[in-house]
Scaffold this active site. Structure first.
Site, PDB file in Angstrom:
ATOM      1  N   GLY A  14       0.787  -1.234   0.000  1.00 50.33           N
ATOM      2  CA  GLY A  14       0.000   0.000   0.000  1.00 50.33           C
ATOM      3  C   GLY A  14       0.816   1.280   0.000  1.00 50.33           C
ATOM      4  O   GLY A  14       0.316   2.336   0.379  1.00 50.33           O
ATOM      5  N   SER A  15       2.066   1.202  -0.487  1.00 49.42           N
ATOM      6  CA  SER A  15       2.863   2.433  -0.506  1.00 49.42           C
ATOM      7  C   SER A  15       2.260   3.445  -1.487  1.00 49.42           C
ATOM      8  O   SER A  15       2.362   4.661  -1.275  1.00 49.42           O
ATOM      9  CB  SER A  15       4.331   2.149  -0.852  1.00 49.42           C
ATOM     10  OG  SER A  15       4.461   1.701  -2.172  1.00 49.42           O
ATOM     11  N   MET A  92      -3.964  -7.398  -6.795  1.00 55.83           N
ATOM     12  CA  MET A  92      -3.450  -8.534  -7.544  1.00 55.83           C
ATOM     13  C   MET A  92      -4.526  -9.431  -8.158  1.00 55.83           C
ATOM     14  O   MET A  92      -4.266 -10.571  -8.503  1.00 55.83           O
ATOM     15  CB  MET A  92      -2.490  -9.363  -6.668  1.00 55.83           C
ATOM     16  CG  MET A  92      -1.269  -8.586  -6.212  1.00 55.83           C
ATOM     17  SD  MET A  92      -0.426  -7.714  -7.561  1.00 55.83           S
ATOM     18  CE  MET A  92       0.616  -9.031  -8.185  1.00 55.83           C
ATOM     19  N   LEU A  94      -7.189  -9.682 -11.345  1.00 58.07           N
ATOM     20  CA  LEU A  94      -7.515  -9.064 -12.625  1.00 58.07           C
ATOM     21  C   LEU A  94      -8.992  -8.645 -12.601  1.00 58.07           C
ATOM     22  O   LEU A  94      -9.837  -9.434 -12.186  1.00 58.07           O
ATOM     23  CB  LEU A  94      -7.297 -10.119 -13.717  1.00 58.07           C
ATOM     24  CG  LEU A  94      -7.060  -9.618 -15.135  1.00 58.07           C
ATOM     25  CD1 LEU A  94      -5.762  -8.823 -15.209  1.00 58.07           C
ATOM     26  CD2 LEU A  94      -6.995 -10.808 -16.088  1.00 58.07           C
ATOM     27  N   ASN A 109      -5.265   1.817 -13.173  1.00 57.56           N
ATOM     28  CA  ASN A 109      -4.303   0.855 -12.637  1.00 57.56           C
ATOM     29  C   ASN A 109      -2.898   1.403 -12.819  1.00 57.56           C
ATOM     30  O   ASN A 109      -2.625   2.202 -13.707  1.00 57.56           O
ATOM     31  CB  ASN A 109      -4.446  -0.479 -13.393  1.00 57.56           C
ATOM     32  CG  ASN A 109      -3.523  -1.546 -12.849  1.00 57.56           C
ATOM     33  OD1 ASN A 109      -3.412  -1.731 -11.637  1.00 57.56           O
ATOM     34  ND2 ASN A 109      -2.839  -2.254 -13.731  1.00 57.56           N
ATOM     35  N   HIS A 111       1.143   0.251 -13.218  1.00 58.20           N
ATOM     36  CA  HIS A 111       1.951  -0.912 -13.615  1.00 58.20           C
ATOM     37  C   HIS A 111       3.431  -0.526 -13.619  1.00 58.20           C
ATOM     38  O   HIS A 111       3.805   0.507 -14.181  1.00 58.20           O
ATOM     39  CB  HIS A 111       1.513  -1.405 -15.003  1.00 58.20           C
ATOM     40  CG  HIS A 111       2.210  -2.666 -15.369  1.00 58.20           C
ATOM     41  ND1 HIS A 111       1.867  -3.880 -14.815  1.00 58.20           N
ATOM     42  CD2 HIS A 111       3.253  -2.907 -16.191  1.00 58.20           C
ATOM     43  CE1 HIS A 111       2.669  -4.816 -15.289  1.00 58.20           C
ATOM     44  NE2 HIS A 111       3.522  -4.249 -16.133  1.00 58.20           N
TER      45      HIS A 111
END
Ligand code: GRF
Length: 202
Positions: A14-15, A92, A94, A109, A111
């Site tokens: 959760g950074s 994590m 989908l 999102n 990535h």
């Protein structure tokens, strides 16, 4: 104008959630983080939410007969809270059909690679193993594919000779912590428009 209600979905540390919380507290974002939802009971992201007086909600995938059923429950929670933007920050699972149908254009999102390269769960390790010299960070709208949706922001980083995964991960996270709040800000200010595959930054 009223603040934008957002929810953050996270499965791990959760950074990036923290980066959004911090920017919001500094007054740089005009948002209300209504809830943090996780599929992992022990996700540190949930702890961070509690520490910041944000509702922390664990929804156990094992309580549902399918991923669709699970997502329908999460959608119910988000609807109750009047969420207008959903941020996947290290989530994590989908996103499947119910989520995309409900939130396309309102679901973003993060990535840790330059999409469309190195999609999937280990963008940092895969880029290193491939031997690319440049990688980066992508923030994108989520569509029905895996890390395939329209790209909002990207930033590159050069991989150092012999760089280890931990060091590269740290440098990538630093960029993420800047880029994700920036994307949330652009969204909340109505400055993003999706045109087909492209995101126009107004
Ligand atoms: C980030 O590297 C993000 O790109 C990926 O998962 C990681 C989450 O990190 N999708 P954290 O839980 O926000 O620290």
């Amino acid at each position: 104008m009223s603040k934008l209600n957002i929810a953050v979905l996270a499965s791990g540390n959760g950074s990036n959630l923290q980066a959004i919380i911090d920017e919001n507290e500094k007054g740089n974002l005009d948002i209300n983080i209504t809830a943090v939802v996780s599929n992992k009971e022990d996700a540190h992201a949930l702890e961070r939410a509690r520490e910041n007086n944000i509702e922390a909600i664990f929804v156990n995938p094992e309580d549902f007969s399918s991923r669709e059923e699970y997502e329908i429950r999460v959608i119910e929670i988000l609807e109750e809270k009047g969420v207008k933007l959903v941020v996947l920050a290290g989530y994590m699972l989908l996103a499947c059909k119910p989520f995309i149908e409900k939130y396309y254009g309102k679901l973003i999102n993060l990535h840790p690679a330059l999409l469309p390269s190195f999609a999937g769960t280990d963008g940092i390790g895969d880029a290193l193993d491939y031997g690319v010299k440049v990688t980066g960070v992508t923030v994108h709208f989520v569509d029905e594919g895996c890390d395939t949706g329209p790209i909002i922001l990207q930033e590159t980083i050069e991989i150092k000779e012999g760089e280890k995964k931990e060091e590269l991960a740290q440098r990538i996270h630093k960029i993420e912590h800047r880029l994700l709040p920036q994307a949330v800000k652009l969204y909340s200010e109505n400055k993003l428009r999706i045109e087909g595959r492209k995101v126009i930054n107004l």
